[in-house]
Design an enzyme around this catalytic site. Structure first.
Site, PDB file in Angstrom:
ATOM      1  N   PRO A 291      99.155  48.159  33.030  1.00 42.81           N
ATOM      2  CA  PRO A 291      97.959  48.341  32.212  1.00 42.81           C
ATOM      3  C   PRO A 291      97.666  47.096  31.381  1.00 42.81           C
ATOM      4  CG  PRO A 291      99.831  49.458  31.199  1.00 42.81           C
ATOM      5  CD  PRO A 291     100.320  48.883  32.518  1.00 42.81           C
ATOM      6  N   GLY A 292      96.411  46.729  31.304  1.00 42.00           N
ATOM      7  CA  GLY A 292      96.010  45.597  30.480  1.00 42.00           C
ATOM      8  C   GLY A 292      95.028  46.074  29.424  1.00 42.00           C
ATOM      9  N   ARG A 293      93.815  46.404  29.901  1.00 37.20           N
ATOM     10  CA  ARG A 293      92.737  46.811  29.013  1.00 37.20           C
ATOM     11  C   ARG A 293      93.157  47.939  28.062  1.00 37.20           C
ATOM     12  NH1 ARG A 293      87.335  46.306  30.644  1.00 37.20           N
ATOM     13  NH2 ARG A 293      88.038  46.233  32.804  1.00 37.20           N
ATOM     14  N   TYR A 334      78.719  41.933  33.346  1.00 40.28           N
ATOM     15  CA  TYR A 334      78.798  43.297  33.915  1.00 40.28           C
ATOM     16  C   TYR A 334      77.825  44.284  33.282  1.00 40.28           C
ATOM     17  CZ  TYR A 334      83.575  41.290  34.156  1.00 40.28           C
ATOM     18  OH  TYR A 334      84.658  40.466  34.297  1.00 40.28           O
ATOM     19  N   CYS A 361      72.546  28.716  24.441  1.00 41.72           N
ATOM     20  CA  CYS A 361      71.266  28.276  24.960  1.00 41.72           C
ATOM     21  C   CYS A 361      71.063  28.866  26.350  1.00 41.72           C
ATOM     22  CB  CYS A 361      71.266  26.760  25.008  1.00 41.72           C
ATOM     23  SG  CYS A 361      69.619  26.130  24.942  1.00 41.72           S
ATOM     24  N   GLU A 362      70.802  30.183  26.381  1.00 46.73           N
ATOM     25  CA  GLU A 362      70.753  30.906  27.645  1.00 46.73           C
ATOM     26  C   GLU A 362      70.115  32.273  27.363  1.00 46.73           C
ATOM     27  OE1 GLU A 362      73.240  29.747  30.271  1.00 46.73           O
ATOM     28  OE2 GLU A 362      73.048  31.473  31.590  1.00 46.73           O
ATOM     29  N   TYR A 390      89.840  41.237  27.530  1.00 47.78           N
ATOM     30  CA  TYR A 390      88.910  40.422  28.313  1.00 47.78           C
ATOM     31  C   TYR A 390      87.769  39.854  27.464  1.00 47.78           C
ATOM     32  CZ  TYR A 390      91.458  42.786  32.049  1.00 47.78           C
ATOM     33  OH  TYR A 390      92.456  43.292  32.846  1.00 47.78           O
TER      34      TYR A 390
HETATM   35  N1  LLP Z   1      97.104  44.386  37.740  1.00 51.87           N
HETATM   36  C1  LLP Z   1      96.335  43.611  38.517  1.00 51.87           C
HETATM   37  C2  LLP Z   1      96.871  43.097  39.769  1.00 51.87           C
HETATM   38  C3  LLP Z   1      95.038  43.305  38.115  1.00 51.87           C
HETATM   39  O1  LLP Z   1      94.278  42.554  38.898  1.00 51.87           O
HETATM   40  C4  LLP Z   1      94.541  43.792  36.887  1.00 51.87           C
HETATM   41  C5  LLP Z   1      93.201  43.459  36.425  1.00 51.87           C
HETATM   42  C6  LLP Z   1      95.384  44.591  36.102  1.00 51.87           C
HETATM   43  C7  LLP Z   1      96.658  44.885  36.569  1.00 51.87           C
HETATM   44  C8  LLP Z   1      94.976  45.158  34.779  1.00 51.87           C
HETATM   45  O2  LLP Z   1      93.888  46.007  34.869  1.00 51.87           O
HETATM   46  P1  LLP Z   1      93.387  46.792  33.558  1.00 51.87           P
HETATM   47  O3  LLP Z   1      94.468  47.766  33.170  1.00 51.87           O
HETATM   48  O4  LLP Z   1      93.173  45.787  32.492  1.00 51.87           O
HETATM   49  O5  LLP Z   1      92.134  47.447  33.979  1.00 51.87           O
HETATM   50  N2  LLP Z   1      87.397  40.870  33.438  1.00 51.87           N
HETATM   51  C9  LLP Z   1      87.147  42.250  33.798  1.00 51.87           C
HETATM   52  C10 LLP Z   1      88.412  42.949  34.221  1.00 51.87           C
HETATM   53  C11 LLP Z   1      89.118  42.285  35.378  1.00 51.87           C
HETATM   54  C12 LLP Z   1      90.387  42.982  35.742  1.00 51.87           C
HETATM   55  C13 LLP Z   1      91.181  42.108  36.645  1.00 51.87           C
HETATM   56  N3  LLP Z   1      92.426  42.658  37.051  1.00 51.87           N
HETATM   57  C14 LLP Z   1      86.481  42.949  32.621  1.00 51.87           C
HETATM   58  O6  LLP Z   1      86.248  42.306  31.614  1.00 51.87           O
HETATM   59  O7  LLP Z   1      86.172  44.130  32.718  1.00 51.87           O
END
Ligand code: LLP
Length: 431
Positions: A291-293, A334, A361-362, A390
């Protein structure tokens, strides 16, 4: 309030982690990223506890640091005894700087450079997730040169269509990431991995997308992955011992978002894994989630000062802030939804429909359109919620705007974890 970290205090101001946001803007200026460390740690613990409670701790939560990576964040994750997912030399370098245990690092990427792979081998990264055959061969050679045996996972596209934005869907066949199952490419990659001399196929990985609210696609993907692991056992007499289900669990950006608890995500996926393993008489694999987000997203806000207000009669009112797509490109990329409030009028009603513009500037430098907001005056503080993931990570110096500082709040105390850039920083590498 929209997220747990936020309150409205006795002055009617927005507070985060118990601290008045206006105190923070006075102390650090704007734009300003603020993160609630207590909330981040709580999120970490809820994932770790879920693995402990439902899977006897036979797994690892590897924080996807692409969501927000800096030394302090790597330190928190290390402190919480978690693993970390890195996706570049830069993220790996940062984790290394805080002495992150190498065996708990998972290294991703669809085009890791030879130098990045060498760096990972030298540091002893626990699992390198191989994305393609070119990389498999390259890594085998580099491992031979270093005289090391490397643990790899293969990134598989399980063919599951997660319902999210096209740009952040990754599990389907038309994706730049990984080996497709249905074409036989994945089985071929397994065969080639088993033939290498210096790589040890420890597991399989999949990541179906990001900001997903349904648990079902994850359960479906886990079943597909386990069936594939059984096919591998049947075909080669080889048992793959680890399963990495990636990340992607959704968070609350606006009140309409209603993600299940992270505990439930983990619990339900584990239930499917247990049932499938039992049915197929397959030993439970070591389980990884990334998990990241959902670790950092809701824990962060961004604070801006409101500048120019431009009313275009019968069309719209633009409210401009002193940041924009350079610190948050997610609306431009997005059309991502956010919740906004005027921090110094947080208890007033939102009666005006406005469009929030950045200072780049966009024309596309917009943070939100047709947003309901309190009456505003120039100099007010605008807060954007759920910007912990992010945002800093995707910030840029477009127009040579400075990247804002990042503050963390812990036990109602603020500390700076990333200094804001200065103009000297901006020209540092200019010759
Ligand atoms: N593992 C892999 C292999 C991934 O590619 C990603 C996210 C994660 C884990 C974590 O996913 P999460 O739990 O954060 O959803 N920039 C975009 C999100 C791109 C996600 C890329 N990969 C945004 O701002 O929504």
């Amino acid at each position: 309030m929209i997220t747990e970290s936020l309150q409205i205090n006795e002055k009617g101001h927005l507070a985060i982690g118990g601290i008045d946001t206006l105190f923070l803007t006075e102390k650090y200026g704007t734009p300003l990223y603020v993160m609630d460390e207590d909330q981040i740690r709580k999120n970490c613990k809820s994932y770790v506890n879920a693995i402990n409670d439902y899977y006897d701790g036979y797994g690892m939560i590897a924080y996807a640091s692409k969501a927000f990576n800096c030394k302090a964040m790597c330190g928190i994750i290390k402190d919480e005894n978690m693993g970390i997912d890195v996706v570049s030399g830069g993220e790996l370098y940062t984790a290394k700087l805080v002495g992150f245990p190498a065996e708990k690092i998972v290294f991703h990427g669809n085009n890791k450079t030879p130098n990045e792979l060498i760096m990972a081998i030298e540091y002893g990264v626990g699992r390198i997730v191989v994305d393609n055959i070119f990389e498999l061969k390259l890594l085998d050679k580099l491992a031979a040169a270093a005289n090391k045996k490397i643990n790899i996972m293969l990134r598989i596209k399980p063919g599951v269509d997660a319902h999210t934005h096209d740009f952040i869907r990754t599990g389907q066949i038309d994706s730049k990431f990984g080996f497709a199952l249905e074409t036989g490419e994945a089985m071929d990659a397994v065969e080639q991995s088993l033939k290498t001399e210096n790589l040890n196929l420890s597991g399989l990985h999949c990541h179906i997308g990001s900001q997903i609210f349904d648990i079902e696609p994850f359960c479906h993907a886990s079943e597909i992955m386990l069936n594939f692991m059984c096919d591998i056992r049947e075909k080669f007499g080889f048992t793959v011992k680890e399963l990495n289900m990636g990340g992607g669990f959704g968070i609350k950006y606006i009140k309409e978002n209603d993600p299940p608890s992270y505990t439930n995500f983990v619990k339900d996926i584990i239930a499917t894994i247990k049932t499938t393993c039992k049915k197929k008489q397959f030993d439970l694999p070591f389980l990884i989630f990334e998990p990241g987000r959902s670790i950092v997203g809701e824990a962060g806000i961004t604070l801006y000062t409101i500048g120019a207000i431009k009313e275009i009669p019968n069309i719209r009112t633009y409210i401009s802030v002193d940041g924009g797509m350079c610190d948050n490109p997610r609306y431009a990329l997005y059309k991502a939804d956010y919740t906004f409030t005027v921090a110094n009028r947080a208890n007033e009603e939102k009666t005006n429909k406005v469009t929030i513009a950045g200072k780049c500037c966009e024309s596309g430098d917009i943070l939100g359109e047709n947003i309901m907001l309190q009456n505003v005056e120039i100099g007010d503080t605008l807060a954007v919620m759920s910007t912990g993931a992010y945002n800093y990570a995707m910030s840029s110096n477009y127009n040579r705007n400075l990247t804002p500082p990042v503050i963390m709040i812990k036990d109602s105390k603020d500390r700076i974890v990333i200094k804001g850039q200065t103009y000297e920083d901006i020209v540092r590498n200019d010759i």
